[in-house]
Scaffold this motif. Sequence first.
Motif, PDB file in Angstrom:
ATOM      1  N   LEU A  56       4.070  -1.164   3.705  1.00 19.65           N
ATOM      2  CA  LEU A  56       3.655   0.225   3.513  1.00 19.65           C
ATOM      3  C   LEU A  56       4.783   1.044   2.900  1.00 19.65           C
ATOM      4  CD1 LEU A  56       1.772   0.757   6.891  1.00 19.65           C
ATOM      5  CD2 LEU A  56       0.876  -0.121   4.716  1.00 19.65           C
TER       6      LEU A  56
ATOM      7  N   TRP B 129       0.840  -1.193   0.000  1.00 24.21           N
ATOM      8  CA  TRP B 129       0.000   0.000   0.000  1.00 24.21           C
ATOM      9  C   TRP B 129       0.873   1.241   0.000  1.00 24.21           C
ATOM     10  CZ3 TRP B 129      -5.356  -0.187  -0.216  1.00 24.21           C
ATOM     11  CH2 TRP B 129      -5.922  -1.471  -0.073  1.00 24.21           C
ATOM     12  N   CYS B 130       0.615   2.147  -0.964  1.00 26.57           N
ATOM     13  CA  CYS B 130       1.329   3.420  -1.056  1.00 26.57           C
ATOM     14  C   CYS B 130       0.566   4.470  -0.257  1.00 26.57           C
ATOM     15  CB  CYS B 130       1.430   3.873  -2.509  1.00 26.57           C
ATOM     16  SG  CYS B 130       2.233   2.704  -3.619  1.00 26.57           S
ATOM     17  N   LEU B 131       1.260   5.162   0.629  1.00 28.83           N
ATOM     18  CA  LEU B 131       0.640   6.189   1.458  1.00 28.83           C
ATOM     19  C   LEU B 131       0.702   7.526   0.723  1.00 28.83           C
ATOM     20  CD1 LEU B 131       2.103   5.118   4.932  1.00 28.83           C
ATOM     21  CD2 LEU B 131       0.000   4.357   3.800  1.00 28.83           C
TER      22      LEU B 131
ATOM     23  N   THR C 197      -1.558   7.266   9.504  1.00 27.72           N
ATOM     24  CA  THR C 197      -2.196   6.314   8.592  1.00 27.72           C
ATOM     25  C   THR C 197      -1.539   4.947   8.694  1.00 27.72           C
ATOM     26  OG1 THR C 197      -2.736   8.125   7.076  1.00 27.72           O
ATOM     27  CG2 THR C 197      -2.846   5.893   6.186  1.00 27.72           C
ATOM     28  N   ALA C 198      -0.215   4.929   8.724  1.00 24.48           N
ATOM     29  CA  ALA C 198       0.500   3.665   8.879  1.00 24.48           C
ATOM     30  C   ALA C 198       0.131   2.991  10.194  1.00 24.48           C
ATOM     31  CB  ALA C 198       2.005   3.908   8.816  1.00 24.48           C
TER      32      ALA C 198
ATOM     33  N   LEU D 131      -3.290   1.384   9.766  1.00 27.31           N
ATOM     34  CA  LEU D 131      -3.258   0.192   8.912  1.00 27.31           C
ATOM     35  C   LEU D 131      -2.539  -0.960   9.601  1.00 27.31           C
ATOM     36  CD1 LEU D 131      -2.685   1.688   5.345  1.00 27.31           C
ATOM     37  CD2 LEU D 131      -4.792   1.424   6.676  1.00 27.31           C
ATOM     38  N   ARG D 132      -1.502  -0.649  10.364  1.00 27.76           N
ATOM     39  CA  ARG D 132      -0.799  -1.684  11.129  1.00 27.76           C
ATOM     40  C   ARG D 132      -1.707  -2.252  12.219  1.00 27.76           C
ATOM     41  NH1 ARG D 132       3.213  -2.905   8.097  1.00 27.76           N
ATOM     42  NH2 ARG D 132       5.042  -1.569   7.997  1.00 27.76           N
TER      43      ARG D 132
ATOM     44  N   VAL E 150       6.942   1.970   8.498  1.00 33.69           N
ATOM     45  CA  VAL E 150       6.842   1.681   7.069  1.00 33.69           C
ATOM     46  C   VAL E 150       7.950   0.726   6.642  1.00 33.69           C
ATOM     47  CG1 VAL E 150       5.749   3.910   6.606  1.00 33.69           C
ATOM     48  CG2 VAL E 150       8.245   3.681   6.376  1.00 33.69           C
TER      49      VAL E 150
END
Length: 501
Positions: A207, A167-169, A194-195, A198-199, A235
């Motif tokens: 990421l 996934w690109c942030l 955001t990371a 998602l984690r 990331v």
Amino acid sequence: MRARVVANVDFAISEIDPRLYGSFIEHLGRAVYSGIYEPGHPTADENGFRGDVIDLVRDLDVPIVRYPGGNFVSAYNWEDGIGPKEDRPVRLDLAWHTSESNEVGIHEFADWAEAAGTEMMLAVNLGSRGLDEARAFVEYVNHPGGTYWSDLRRKNGRETPWNVKMWCLGNEMDGPWQIGQKTADEYGRVAFETAKALRAYDKTLELIVCGSSTPTMPTYPEWEATVLDYTYDSVDFISLHMYFENHEGDLPKFLSLPARLDEYIQTVAGIIRMTKAKKRSKRDVYISFDEWNVWYHSRDQDRATLQGEDGWPFAPPLLEDIYDFADVLQVGAILNTFIRRADVVKVGCLAQLVNVIAPIMTVKDGPAWRQTTFWPYYFASRYGRGTALNLAVDCPGYDSPVAQDVPYVDVSAVLAEDGSLTVFLVNRHETEAIDLDLALQGLSLSQVAMDKVIAGHALDATNGPEGEPVVPVDGTGADITDGRLTAQLAPLSYRMIRLGR
């Protein structure tokens, strides 16, 4: 003139991640509509995907494709591309001043990726949107069921999740052209949060945080240092982008640009190491070079196209560079650079795959065809998988405005699991053939299994739907004797020699 090279089986750089040979599809120009997707085309399957394009993508053996952008993603609502097609909204794409029908969304792209034999790398919008939309997108794509977003996916026809790992942030968040451009501190904070979210859903996601969109940015390389300071332990990759131009028609300068690419990679690798030490971290972060290509041929055409269109055109022909023989040499040298830096560059995405600065072109209602640059990408993807070897190279060079002592012969070598060795070579010299003398130390190789060369064309020679004259032919004269490979490299040539036992 002679190039002396030593390849030793014990001197390895790194195992090459197959994703180094990935690509990119953005909702831009004709990449999607009349590129991968054209219902009614003679080769279209039941989902509207062009079978001739799928066949060419399968020939390239593309391991992963980044989607849906690119600049496009920074104002994109992923929810617009789900549900019945007749209910999907038409939106204005601010990035490219076009309109988007949303006829192709995540379901359709996932179906295409499966048909093309590739994995998906998805990007979330951290420009006009943020964390909440990102976590909803991940839940929609990856969660089995029993929640709002996963059950909506199932209602929309996909029972099992796609389990996308990469996934690109966001995209190029340092760029003033980007919708929702941010400072390094602003972006670092939102990328970290955001990371973190998602984690919290899945610790195994990979990421990718945005690095500089080009090494010419005024914020480079402080951007990388700041962003990694926020995100290093959250990331897996930092994204880099670079495009290669030859507006001046200066071939030696153009072919020396991979030296600048190498410097870019080494600088960011140093920042990664510095940040790891600063954080006392045990984690490794790598580079995802997820946009790269030659891009300059179509700039005037693009301006004329958009200026000549009324309103917001749908899928106009944009960024349709027609590549020439000189670009074969450049793409070959860029790929060699990535192979030589395989210890830190783990992911690469040729931007893009179809119609938009792409190796594959299509004619609406007509044929698909291979650009000249299809071939170095093909050979690297097919035969550049294994372990990159650290070569000792002694070769004359030249000075250019962007780099000093650029070797006339650019070379990389990859040792495959079966013991075969593939050597990728570019002779940058405009007039002289160069004798290659490659010592094979610790490598039990006795035969030239494959020898392909692209040489002898006018620099501006191109391929097209009417014919493809710039193609590889069988090389001659390569020989292995007493543990040494010898061959003569024609001036301005790309060559791939595969050695077997």
